[in-house]
Write a protein that holds these residues in place. Sequence first.
Motif, PDB file in Angstrom:
ATOM      1  N   LEU A 110      29.077  82.682  88.101  1.00 57.45           N
ATOM      2  CA  LEU A 110      28.083  83.248  87.196  1.00 57.45           C
ATOM      3  C   LEU A 110      28.825  83.700  85.944  1.00 57.45           C
ATOM      4  O   LEU A 110      29.899  84.301  86.046  1.00 57.45           O
ATOM      5  CB  LEU A 110      27.453  84.456  87.880  1.00 57.45           C
ATOM      6  N   VAL A 111      28.282  83.381  84.765  1.00 60.10           N
ATOM      7  CA  VAL A 111      28.888  83.799  83.507  1.00 60.10           C
ATOM      8  C   VAL A 111      27.878  84.622  82.728  1.00 60.10           C
ATOM      9  O   VAL A 111      26.701  84.242  82.605  1.00 60.10           O
ATOM     10  CB  VAL A 111      29.306  82.578  82.655  1.00 60.10           C
ATOM     11  N   PHE A 112      28.332  85.763  82.243  1.00 61.87           N
ATOM     12  CA  PHE A 112      27.565  86.565  81.297  1.00 61.87           C
ATOM     13  C   PHE A 112      28.319  86.547  79.987  1.00 61.87           C
ATOM     14  O   PHE A 112      29.553  86.479  79.971  1.00 61.87           O
ATOM     15  CB  PHE A 112      27.450  88.027  81.766  1.00 61.87           C
ATOM     16  N   ILE A 113      27.603  86.599  78.909  1.00 59.41           N
ATOM     17  CA  ILE A 113      28.221  86.704  77.591  1.00 59.41           C
ATOM     18  C   ILE A 113      27.653  87.945  76.929  1.00 59.41           C
ATOM     19  O   ILE A 113      26.457  88.215  76.995  1.00 59.41           O
ATOM     20  CB  ILE A 113      27.947  85.450  76.747  1.00 59.41           C
ATOM     21  N   THR A 114      28.538  88.720  76.311  1.00 62.37           N
ATOM     22  CA  THR A 114      28.112  89.931  75.620  1.00 62.37           C
ATOM     23  C   THR A 114      28.936  90.080  74.350  1.00 62.37           C
ATOM     24  O   THR A 114      29.933  89.377  74.171  1.00 62.37           O
ATOM     25  CB  THR A 114      28.246  91.169  76.541  1.00 62.37           C
ATOM     26  N   ILE A 115      28.524  90.976  73.491  1.00 63.37           N
ATOM     27  CA  ILE A 115      29.265  91.150  72.251  1.00 63.37           C
ATOM     28  C   ILE A 115      30.609  91.815  72.521  1.00 63.37           C
ATOM     29  O   ILE A 115      30.751  92.600  73.461  1.00 63.37           O
ATOM     30  CB  ILE A 115      28.460  91.948  71.194  1.00 63.37           C
ATOM     31  N   GLU A 116      31.592  91.455  71.702  1.00 65.10           N
ATOM     32  CA  GLU A 116      32.960  91.929  71.927  1.00 65.10           C
ATOM     33  C   GLU A 116      33.089  93.436  71.727  1.00 65.10           C
ATOM     34  O   GLU A 116      33.756  94.109  72.504  1.00 65.10           O
ATOM     35  CB  GLU A 116      33.908  91.193  70.982  1.00 65.10           C
ATOM     36  N   GLU A 117      32.475  93.963  70.696  1.00 64.69           N
ATOM     37  CA  GLU A 117      32.613  95.387  70.395  1.00 64.69           C
ATOM     38  C   GLU A 117      31.263  96.078  70.525  1.00 64.69           C
ATOM     39  O   GLU A 117      30.252  95.586  70.038  1.00 64.69           O
ATOM     40  CB  GLU A 117      33.156  95.583  68.986  1.00 64.69           C
ATOM     41  N   GLY A 118      31.244  97.216  71.177  1.00 62.51           N
ATOM     42  CA  GLY A 118      30.024  98.003  71.285  1.00 62.51           C
ATOM     43  C   GLY A 118      29.060  97.535  72.354  1.00 62.51           C
ATOM     44  O   GLY A 118      27.896  97.928  72.354  1.00 62.51           O
ATOM     45  N   SER A 119      29.522  96.710  73.266  1.00 63.64           N
ATOM     46  CA  SER A 119      28.645  96.196  74.315  1.00 63.64           C
ATOM     47  C   SER A 119      28.145  97.325  75.207  1.00 63.64           C
ATOM     48  O   SER A 119      28.914  98.156  75.676  1.00 63.64           O
ATOM     49  CB  SER A 119      29.391  95.172  75.171  1.00 63.64           C
ATOM     50  N   LEU A 120      26.856  97.316  75.439  1.00 67.49           N
ATOM     51  CA  LEU A 120      26.269  98.275  76.365  1.00 67.49           C
ATOM     52  C   LEU A 120      26.391  97.783  77.805  1.00 67.49           C
ATOM     53  O   LEU A 120      26.325  98.564  78.739  1.00 67.49           O
ATOM     54  CB  LEU A 120      24.791  98.488  76.020  1.00 67.49           C
ATOM     55  N   SER A 121      26.569  96.473  77.969  1.00 65.89           N
ATOM     56  CA  SER A 121      26.509  95.886  79.298  1.00 65.89           C
ATOM     57  C   SER A 121      27.865  95.570  79.923  1.00 65.89           C
ATOM     58  O   SER A 121      27.966  95.464  81.148  1.00 65.89           O
ATOM     59  CB  SER A 121      25.670  94.613  79.261  1.00 65.89           C
ATOM     60  N   GLU A 122      28.908  95.418  79.126  1.00 67.35           N
ATOM     61  CA  GLU A 122      30.194  95.010  79.694  1.00 67.35           C
ATOM     62  C   GLU A 122      30.689  95.946  80.794  1.00 67.35           C
ATOM     63  O   GLU A 122      31.145  95.465  81.844  1.00 67.35           O
ATOM     64  CB  GLU A 122      31.268  94.849  78.617  1.00 67.35           C
ATOM     65  N   PRO A 123      30.604  97.270  80.639  1.00 69.35           N
ATOM     66  CA  PRO A 123      31.050  98.137  81.744  1.00 69.35           C
ATOM     67  C   PRO A 123      30.311  97.865  83.057  1.00 69.35           C
ATOM     68  O   PRO A 123      30.917  97.895  84.130  1.00 69.35           O
ATOM     69  CB  PRO A 123      30.771  99.546  81.227  1.00 69.35           C
ATOM     70  N   LEU A 124      29.025  97.556  82.974  1.00 69.84           N
ATOM     71  CA  LEU A 124      28.260  97.249  84.183  1.00 69.84           C
ATOM     72  C   LEU A 124      28.729  95.931  84.798  1.00 69.84           C
ATOM     73  O   LEU A 124      28.896  95.830  86.014  1.00 69.84           O
ATOM     74  CB  LEU A 124      26.759  97.195  83.876  1.00 69.84           C
ATOM     75  N   TYR A 125      28.943  94.905  83.965  1.00 69.93           N
ATOM     76  CA  TYR A 125      29.422  93.628  84.489  1.00 69.93           C
ATOM     77  C   TYR A 125      30.766  93.806  85.194  1.00 69.93           C
ATOM     78  O   TYR A 125      30.998  93.254  86.270  1.00 69.93           O
ATOM     79  CB  TYR A 125      29.572  92.585  83.380  1.00 69.93           C
ATOM     80  N   LEU A 126      31.660  94.576  84.597  1.00 70.49           N
ATOM     81  CA  LEU A 126      32.967  94.813  85.209  1.00 70.49           C
ATOM     82  C   LEU A 126      32.821  95.545  86.541  1.00 70.49           C
ATOM     83  O   LEU A 126      33.489  95.215  87.522  1.00 70.49           O
ATOM     84  CB  LEU A 126      33.868  95.580  84.244  1.00 70.49           C
ATOM     85  N   LYS A 127      31.898  96.510  86.581  1.00 69.37           N
ATOM     86  CA  LYS A 127      31.637  97.249  87.824  1.00 69.37           C
ATOM     87  C   LYS A 127      31.091  96.313  88.911  1.00 69.37           C
ATOM     88  O   LYS A 127      31.349  96.511  90.106  1.00 69.37           O
ATOM     89  CB  LYS A 127      30.629  98.368  87.525  1.00 69.37           C
ATOM     90  N   LYS A 128      30.359  95.289  88.507  1.00 74.29           N
ATOM     91  CA  LYS A 128      29.786  94.319  89.452  1.00 74.29           C
ATOM     92  C   LYS A 128      30.784  93.237  89.864  1.00 74.29           C
ATOM     93  O   LYS A 128      30.431  92.299  90.559  1.00 74.29           O
ATOM     94  CB  LYS A 128      28.554  93.653  88.829  1.00 74.29           C
ATOM     95  N   GLY A 129      32.035  93.347  89.401  1.00 72.79           N
ATOM     96  CA  GLY A 129      33.058  92.412  89.821  1.00 72.79           C
ATOM     97  C   GLY A 129      33.317  91.247  88.885  1.00 72.79           C
ATOM     98  O   GLY A 129      34.057  90.325  89.225  1.00 72.79           O
ATOM     99  N   PHE A 130      32.720  91.252  87.709  1.00 71.97           N
ATOM    100  CA  PHE A 130      32.981  90.196  86.740  1.00 71.97           C
ATOM    101  C   PHE A 130      34.335  90.445  86.079  1.00 71.97           C
ATOM    102  O   PHE A 130      34.766  91.585  85.934  1.00 71.97           O
ATOM    103  CB  PHE A 130      31.879  90.149  85.671  1.00 71.97           C
TER     104      PHE A 130
END
Length: 185
Positions: free
Chosen positions: A134-154
């Motif tokens: 599974l791939v998610f793409i988010t903005i490099e700076e200021g992402s609201l979602s990246e911390p959640l993706y990392l917590k989910k194991g991405f």
Amino acid sequence: MSLDIQLIKPEDIHKQNDFICVYQEVFAGAPYFEKWESTEIQSMMDHWFEIGNAYVSVAYIDGNPIAIAAGVPLVAEQKRYNALKLEDQYMHLVDSIFYNVEVAVLPSCRGRGIASQLIDNRILFAQENEFSHLVFITIEEGSLSEPLYLKKGFQRITNLLVPEIQNGINGEDVHYNNVFLIKEI
């Protein structure tokens, strides 16, 4: 709070309109400040529906649309497919990757685990449809979602950035880089 995630079918105009409203509100705010016309969003949805094996949904609480999610097989999104295909570590996997185009929650509903449920729902969909990653793409700076993706194991693919330009709400172009996050499922 009972979250009701509903898949959208091409003939379901009411749910498509709910998707459009949520999309416009989420992406007009920080950190994106993008302006999207209804016809542009509708065109994206039509494209996703044409692909087949697409996942387009809207989430409701008490009948009110509060979040959206969309995803397609990565091979259907040439720009992202070509970028990931160039990465030696992933080039042999690109045909079995499910690409999550959007996960977005209204600002007034954030912090309640809604995005987490949408991601879990997407992982299940990808597994049921025999995707390996599974791939998610988010903005490099200021992402609201990246911390959640990392917590989910991405895992963030650190050396891969995809530049984007969108119409800004102030009439000027918005420039940013997107980053890839990937997970084996």
